[in-house]
Design a protein around this motif. Structure first.
Motif, PDB file in Angstrom:
ATOM      1  N   ALA A   1      -7.362  -5.933  -5.593  1.00  0.00           N
ATOM      2  CA  ALA A   1      -8.739  -5.802  -6.069  1.00  0.00           C
ATOM      3  C   ALA A   1      -9.448  -4.611  -5.456  1.00  0.00           C
ATOM      4  CB  ALA A   1      -9.511  -7.083  -5.778  1.00  0.00           C
ATOM      5  N   THR A   2      -8.952  -4.114  -4.317  1.00  0.00           N
ATOM      6  CA  THR A   2      -9.568  -2.921  -3.729  1.00  0.00           C
ATOM      7  C   THR A   2      -9.276  -1.682  -4.557  1.00  0.00           C
ATOM      8  OG1 THR A   2      -7.693  -2.387  -2.262  1.00  0.00           O
ATOM      9  CG2 THR A   2      -9.353  -3.929  -1.424  1.00  0.00           C
ATOM     10  N   TYR A   3      -8.208  -1.737  -5.359  1.00  0.00           N
ATOM     11  CA  TYR A   3      -7.936  -0.642  -6.294  1.00  0.00           C
ATOM     12  C   TYR A   3      -8.761  -0.832  -7.568  1.00  0.00           C
ATOM     13  CZ  TYR A   3      -3.773   0.017  -3.356  1.00  0.00           C
ATOM     14  OH  TYR A   3      -2.908   0.207  -2.296  1.00  0.00           O
ATOM     15  N   ASP A   4      -8.749  -2.078  -8.064  1.00  0.00           N
ATOM     16  CA  ASP A   4      -9.418  -2.363  -9.330  1.00  0.00           C
ATOM     17  C   ASP A   4      -9.401  -3.874  -9.548  1.00  0.00           C
ATOM     18  OD1 ASP A   4     -10.296  -2.642 -11.927  1.00  0.00           O
ATOM     19  OD2 ASP A   4      -8.782  -1.363 -12.830  1.00  0.00           O
ATOM     20  N   PRO A   5     -10.557  -4.520  -9.700  1.00  0.00           N
ATOM     21  CA  PRO A   5     -10.570  -5.963  -9.936  1.00  0.00           C
ATOM     22  C   PRO A   5      -9.783  -6.380 -11.176  1.00  0.00           C
ATOM     23  CG  PRO A   5     -12.757  -5.202  -9.324  1.00  0.00           C
ATOM     24  CD  PRO A   5     -11.916  -3.977  -9.529  1.00  0.00           C
TER      25      PRO A   5
ATOM     26  N   ARG B   1      -3.396 -10.318  -3.819  1.00  0.00           N
ATOM     27  CA  ARG B   1      -4.319 -10.125  -4.941  1.00  0.00           C
ATOM     28  C   ARG B   1      -5.645  -9.532  -4.455  1.00  0.00           C
ATOM     29  NH1 ARG B   1      -2.878 -11.651  -9.653  1.00  0.00           N
ATOM     30  NH2 ARG B   1      -1.666 -13.474  -9.018  1.00  0.00           N
ATOM     31  N   ALA B   2      -6.089  -9.942  -3.283  1.00  0.00           N
ATOM     32  CA  ALA B   2      -7.321  -9.371  -2.738  1.00  0.00           C
ATOM     33  C   ALA B   2      -7.152  -7.881  -2.465  1.00  0.00           C
ATOM     34  CB  ALA B   2      -7.715 -10.108  -1.464  1.00  0.00           C
ATOM     35  N   HIS B   3      -5.970  -7.488  -1.977  1.00  0.00           N
ATOM     36  CA  HIS B   3      -5.743  -6.063  -1.732  1.00  0.00           C
ATOM     37  C   HIS B   3      -5.698  -5.293  -3.052  1.00  0.00           C
ATOM     38  CE1 HIS B   3      -4.499  -2.625   0.701  1.00  0.00           C
ATOM     39  NE2 HIS B   3      -3.716  -2.303  -0.309  1.00  0.00           N
TER      40      HIS B   3
ATOM     41  N   ASP C   1      -0.804   3.019  -3.116  1.00  0.00           N
ATOM     42  CA  ASP C   1      -1.694   4.133  -2.779  1.00  0.00           C
ATOM     43  C   ASP C   1      -1.263   5.420  -3.467  1.00  0.00           C
ATOM     44  OD1 ASP C   1      -3.140   2.452  -1.162  1.00  0.00           O
ATOM     45  OD2 ASP C   1      -2.559   3.413   0.741  1.00  0.00           O
TER      46      ASP C   1
ATOM     47  N   ALA D   1      -6.148  -6.561 -10.272  1.00  0.00           N
ATOM     48  CA  ALA D   1      -5.849  -7.759  -9.490  1.00  0.00           C
ATOM     49  C   ALA D   1      -5.759  -8.983 -10.383  1.00  0.00           C
ATOM     50  CB  ALA D   1      -6.916  -7.966  -8.422  1.00  0.00           C
TER      51      ALA D   1
ATOM     52  N   ALA E   1       0.818  -1.214   0.000  1.00  0.00           N
ATOM     53  CA  ALA E   1       0.000   0.000   0.000  1.00  0.00           C
ATOM     54  C   ALA E   1       0.852   1.264   0.000  1.00  0.00           C
ATOM     55  CB  ALA E   1      -0.935   0.002   1.202  1.00  0.00           C
TER      56      ALA E   1
END
Length: 249
Positions: free
Chosen positions: A194-198, A190-192, A151, A201, A147
């Motif tokens: 996906a919080t930006y964009d699936p 990969r899950a993190h 970020d 990820a 992050a």
């Protein structure tokens, strides 16, 4: 479908003779067409490797870079210099750089941005120490390091990064995370993402970088979220490195 990437990190090892022997072996034995191979070489050998690998499907990379483009920074190497010598990739934030040379998250971010500005692909290294793992902080540490960079990047910049998970306790120690341990962290990464964009990820490559070798590569690479390896000691042995490439094919 993510193309597997097997990246060999020679660290402060190697010679011009080793560059030549790798070039001969790659020419004679080849690499699976479904795999991308790269060698992260000491900076003095990059230009020679550029010439030796000119007709071969092997990418080159630097092991570090400085965040400034030029100036009075004796001993440092800029992103554009690496590019001039044929590099397409560059390691950023390797645990040895963080621990031995004091590179913190802010410095890692600056170097990632410098690499992207010079059209290099940064391989962002993240990983926890044994103490952090034993304290149950693996995901907090690894996702925090991710992050700290992601970020601060724009969406198009994030998609141009490769991430390598390298548990510090498994680098050069002969210890390796089990495939299940490695997969667990890769899945969290990969899950993190996906919080930006699936889509990010799904497309971004995640490498495993803790004592991958010919004997364990196939099992590690069979994990659904492991897209390749950042290979240390085994990348100095051409037979081992090629065997790992074959395992990824």
């Amino acid at each position: 479908m993510r193309t597997p990437l097997i990246a060999g990190n020679w660290k402060m090892n190697g010679s011009l003779a080793l560059v030549d022997s790798f070039a001969r072996a790659f020419a004679e034995r080849g690499i699976p067409a479904t795999v991308e191979a790269a060698l992260m070489l000491p900076a003095p050998y990059l230009y020679a490797a550029r010439q030796a690998f000119a007709e071969l499907p092997v990418a080159l990379g630097g092991q570090t870079l400085y965040h400034q483009t030029s100036g009075a920074f004796t001993g440092e190497v800029s992103a554009s210099m690496l590019g001039d010598c044929g590099a397409r990739y560059v390691l950023v934030g390797h645990s040895e750089r963080r621990e031995l040379f004091g590179e913190d998250d802010a410095e890692v971010l600056a170097r990632v941005k410098a690499a992207l500005a010079a059209e290099l692909t940064p391989v962002l290294c993240v990983g926890e120490t044994l103490e952090e793992r034993d304290a149950g902080r693996t995901e907090a540490v690894v996702l925090g390091q991710l992050a700290a960079v992601f970020d601060a990047l724009a969406a198009d910049e994030r998609s141009r990064v490769v991430v390598a998970y390298e548990p510090v306790w498994a680098i050069g120690t002969g210890r390796t995370a089990t495939p299940e341990q490695a997969q667990q962290v890769h899945a969290a990464l990969r899950a993190h993402l996906a919080t930006y964009d699936p889509t990010l990820a799904e497309g971004l490559r995640l490498l495993y970088g803790g004592s991958m070798k010919a004997a364990n590569a196939a099992e590690l690479l069979a994990q659904p979220d492991i897209d390749g390896g950042l290979v240390g000691g085994a990348s100095l042995q051409v037979d081992d490195f090629l065997a790992i490439c074959q395992s990824a094919g």
